[in-house]
Scaffold this active site. Structure first.
Site, PDB file in Angstrom:
ATOM      1  N   ARG A  30       0.868  -1.132  -0.194  1.00 30.62           N
ATOM      2  CA  ARG A  30       0.054  -0.107   0.005  1.00 30.62           C
ATOM      3  C   ARG A  30       0.677   1.146   0.056  1.00 30.62           C
ATOM      4  O   ARG A  30       0.261   2.357  -0.067  1.00 30.62           O
ATOM      5  CB  ARG A  30      -1.005  -0.090   1.278  1.00 30.62           C
ATOM      6  CG  ARG A  30      -2.021  -1.135   1.025  1.00 30.62           C
ATOM      7  CD  ARG A  30      -2.884  -1.034   2.259  1.00 30.62           C
ATOM      8  NE  ARG A  30      -3.930  -2.372   2.382  1.00 30.62           N
ATOM      9  CZ  ARG A  30      -4.887  -2.298   1.190  1.00 30.62           C
ATOM     10  NH1 ARG A  30      -5.299  -1.217   0.740  1.00 30.62           N
ATOM     11  NH2 ARG A  30      -5.679  -3.516   1.196  1.00 30.62           N
ATOM     12  N   ASP A  99       4.327 -12.976   0.062  1.00 30.03           N
ATOM     13  CA  ASP A  99       5.802 -13.122  -0.028  1.00 30.03           C
ATOM     14  C   ASP A  99       6.138 -14.587   0.180  1.00 30.03           C
ATOM     15  O   ASP A  99       7.361 -14.970  -0.320  1.00 30.03           O
ATOM     16  CB  ASP A  99       6.687 -12.195   0.677  1.00 30.03           C
ATOM     17  CG  ASP A  99       6.200 -12.151   2.226  1.00 30.03           C
ATOM     18  OD1 ASP A  99       5.999 -13.307   2.752  1.00 30.03           O
ATOM     19  OD2 ASP A  99       5.949 -11.113   2.890  1.00 30.03           O
ATOM     20  N   HIS A 114      -4.218 -14.274   0.492  1.00 30.02           N
ATOM     21  CA  HIS A 114      -4.259 -13.354  -0.445  1.00 30.02           C
ATOM     22  C   HIS A 114      -3.234 -14.191  -1.533  1.00 30.02           C
ATOM     23  O   HIS A 114      -2.668 -13.584  -2.483  1.00 30.02           O
ATOM     24  CB  HIS A 114      -3.740 -12.148  -0.470  1.00 30.02           C
ATOM     25  CG  HIS A 114      -4.817 -11.351   0.566  1.00 30.02           C
ATOM     26  ND1 HIS A 114      -4.164 -10.209   1.081  1.00 30.02           N
ATOM     27  CD2 HIS A 114      -5.982 -11.541   0.794  1.00 30.02           C
ATOM     28  CE1 HIS A 114      -5.444  -9.654   1.673  1.00 30.02           C
ATOM     29  NE2 HIS A 114      -6.285 -10.433   1.624  1.00 30.02           N
ATOM     30  N   ILE A 225       8.643  -6.892  15.744  1.00 27.66           N
ATOM     31  CA  ILE A 225       8.014  -8.184  15.989  1.00 27.66           C
ATOM     32  C   ILE A 225       9.031  -9.065  16.169  1.00 27.66           C
ATOM     33  O   ILE A 225       8.920  -9.994  17.123  1.00 27.66           O
ATOM     34  CB  ILE A 225       7.301  -8.491  14.686  1.00 27.66           C
ATOM     35  CG1 ILE A 225       5.884  -7.539  14.533  1.00 27.66           C
ATOM     36  CG2 ILE A 225       6.589 -10.006  14.835  1.00 27.66           C
ATOM     37  CD1 ILE A 225       5.194  -8.112  13.225  1.00 27.66           C
TER      38      ILE A 225
END
Length: 239
Positions: A30, A99, A114, A225
């Site tokens: 995005r 990915d 997706h 993360i």
């Protein structure tokens, strides 16, 4: 606290969004309006309409996406999740990311909502190829049909099998961990709520606050993360 929740949980499901990939150095789809795409809307280039009406532009956009994914790869967080699955600490990963980094890191039960950039397939005969075809500017199948990445384009439905499995896993979880998602994209952002409604503990780890933070049992912002998962892993190993 995350380590304690993992140790106490009998069935843990992880949900990953763009923030998981950007830690690897992969640009957020995005925010991909850089370089040759600064005057283009990626959402329009990555659509069914573009595939049918602006195919050369479509090819070049996804060629760059394939190359970018190959120039990066899984980070420490991906590796830890794969390790935790092997050790029985987590039981599945629901991801919005295309990915393929979770699979590359060794995770097995991955629900790719997706699709994946790791493969391309023929629009005509369905034959599947590795994504190196795009790197080599080979955009057509041996049958002559158009090759496209095996991802969900704008204007297409989510893959039914992955979506149904994600609902099932969310309903069965007693711990649901969100990693790197703003939880704004529907219908995928409903999975944490499904888990919570069925009694699961909810953990949200994201750089920015989300609209679901108020229903979470643990919220961690402004931290990477990979660092958080590594700390939790060290604590788990020391107990």
């Amino acid at each position: 606290m995350l380590a304690n929740l993992l140790n106490e949980s009998k069935r843990t499901i992880v949900y990953t969004g763009a923030g998981m990939s950007t830690e690897s150095g992969l640009s957020d789809f995005r925010s991909a309006k850089t370089g040759m795409w600064e005057t283009e809307d990626p959402a329009k280039v990555a659509s069914v309409t573009a595939l049918n009406q602006q195919v050369e532009q479509f090819f070049q956009f996804y060629k760059q996406r394939v190359i970018a994914a190959k120039e990066t790869g899984p980070h420490k967080g991906h590796d830890i999740l794969a390790k935790w699955e092997k050790d029985g600490l987590i039981h599945g990963i629901i991801t919005q990311n295309v990915d393929g980094f979770h699979t590359m890191a060794g995770s097995k039960n991955v629900m790719e909502l997706h699709g994946t950039l790791r493969n391309v397939h023929c629009e005509t005969c369905g034959k599947v190829y590795g994504n190196e075809r795009y790197e080599l500017d080979e955009f057509y199948c041996d049958c002559g049909g158009t090759l496209r990445p095996s991802v969900v384009l704008f204007g297409e439905m989510l893959p039914e099998e992955a979506f149904i499995q994600a609902i099932f896993e969310s309903e069965k979880a007693d711990l649901f961990i969100v990693l790197g998602s703003s939880l704004t994209v529907t219908p995928a952002n409903q999975f944490p709520l499904i888990a919570k409604e069925q009694g699961a503990k909810l953990v949200i780890i994201n750089m920015e606050p989300t609209e679901m933070d108020h229903v979470a049992d643990l919220v961690i912002n402004d931290r990477k993360i990979g660092e958080i998962l590594n700390e939790a892993d060290q604590k788990i190993m020391s107990t």
